[in-house]
Design a protein around this motif. Sequence first.
Motif, PDB file in Angstrom:
ATOM      1  N   TYR A  83       0.827  -1.193   0.000  1.00  0.00           N
ATOM      2  CA  TYR A  83       0.000   0.000   0.000  1.00  0.00           C
ATOM      3  C   TYR A  83       0.867   1.251   0.000  1.00  0.00           C
ATOM      4  O   TYR A  83       1.923   1.298   0.640  1.00  0.00           O
ATOM      5  N   SER A  84       0.370   2.272  -0.700  1.00  0.00           N
ATOM      6  CA  SER A  84       1.182   3.479  -0.867  1.00  0.00           C
ATOM      7  C   SER A  84       0.507   4.745  -0.368  1.00  0.00           C
ATOM      8  O   SER A  84       1.066   5.827  -0.484  1.00  0.00           O
ATOM      9  N   ILE A  89      -3.211   2.115   4.015  1.00  0.00           N
ATOM     10  CA  ILE A  89      -2.518   1.548   5.181  1.00  0.00           C
ATOM     11  C   ILE A  89      -3.454   1.534   6.378  1.00  0.00           C
ATOM     12  O   ILE A  89      -3.533   0.548   7.120  1.00  0.00           O
ATOM     13  N   SER A  90      -4.189   2.616   6.551  1.00  0.00           N
ATOM     14  CA  SER A  90      -5.123   2.718   7.669  1.00  0.00           C
ATOM     15  C   SER A  90      -6.181   1.622   7.601  1.00  0.00           C
ATOM     16  O   SER A  90      -6.503   0.983   8.617  1.00  0.00           O
ATOM     17  N   ILE A 240       0.356   3.685  11.509  1.00  0.00           N
ATOM     18  CA  ILE A 240       0.095   4.208  10.163  1.00  0.00           C
ATOM     19  C   ILE A 240       1.166   5.216   9.758  1.00  0.00           C
ATOM     20  O   ILE A 240       1.693   5.178   8.642  1.00  0.00           O
ATOM     21  N   THR A 241       1.501   6.112  10.682  1.00  0.00           N
ATOM     22  CA  THR A 241       2.527   7.113  10.390  1.00  0.00           C
ATOM     23  C   THR A 241       3.873   6.466  10.139  1.00  0.00           C
ATOM     24  O   THR A 241       4.572   6.791   9.161  1.00  0.00           O
ATOM     25  N   GLY A 242       4.262   5.541  11.006  1.00  0.00           N
ATOM     26  CA  GLY A 242       5.552   4.876  10.859  1.00  0.00           C
ATOM     27  C   GLY A 242       5.650   4.059   9.586  1.00  0.00           C
ATOM     28  O   GLY A 242       6.681   4.092   8.891  1.00  0.00           O
ATOM     29  N   ASN A 247       7.731   3.465   4.094  1.00  0.00           N
ATOM     30  CA  ASN A 247       7.461   3.257   2.666  1.00  0.00           C
ATOM     31  C   ASN A 247       8.098   4.355   1.822  1.00  0.00           C
ATOM     32  O   ASN A 247       8.688   4.094   0.776  1.00  0.00           O
ATOM     33  N   LEU A 248       7.955   5.603   2.280  1.00  0.00           N
ATOM     34  CA  LEU A 248       8.518   6.727   1.543  1.00  0.00           C
ATOM     35  C   LEU A 248      10.049   6.653   1.505  1.00  0.00           C
ATOM     36  O   LEU A 248      10.677   6.980   0.486  1.00  0.00           O
TER      37      LEU A 248
END
Length: 251
Positions: A83-84, A89-90, A240-242, A247-248
């Motif tokens: 997921y991007s 992701i959430s 979710i943030t992590g 991913n980025l």
Amino acid sequence: MKNISLCLLILSLLIISCTSDTIDTADSNADNGTDSKVNSKESEKSARLVENLTPENPANVYDLAGKLHNDLLETYLAGNYQYSTIAQISEQVEAIAAANSDVAHLNLERNLPANVEEIQEIINNPEAKLDEAIANSSMTTAAKSCLSGFMNAALLWENEAYGVIYQSIISYESSVMTNSNFSDEDKRIILTTSSIVRYSLYYDTKPPYDEDWESNVGNRVGGVSGAIDNSYTAISRSLITGIMINNLAAD
């Protein structure tokens, strides 16, 4: 050795700043018979946890938050999802949480959608969002200062051996728990945050997922931001943030 000495020095100053000046030593001595036995057992268990390099701290009543953070993270990473977006992701984190029986123990509402805008702002500028989240929280002034100090100190623990990190955090948690000036809400927010930090830093050292996950400032800021609402939001927002930041970084 210099890093460890600096870490321990900052820890000592942090604990002093977060310790109540108004604890009545007479009352403390009066309860010594019962409390000393409880504290002794907790200290022995904590010592065994350090030796075995596990992240639990039974003395922290919000320890489950950190455990669930790692359990949900492990399930997510094992799924090898691609997921991007924050929304994707959430949604997957929520699905994993719904299937986890331990999440029910929090007795909290899980149906609220993730605050995508809030998470994106944390990703864009985690330091600014940390200051904003703490400043706008309902915590007392002393508790805000205590939590800010902890989050700043945590930046210096990332390159330490986990045994040093663990001992530092549980010592900090002990100082928070015994501070009679902190409200129950102060303690809930701080101890939920510290539990997630303690467990997420542990995950960095745990194979086989160490190459797929690295805790980051955004991950921890998400925990603080979410903890102000409730324990489950702290867990999900941190995850979710992590995950999004990792991913980025991989792209």
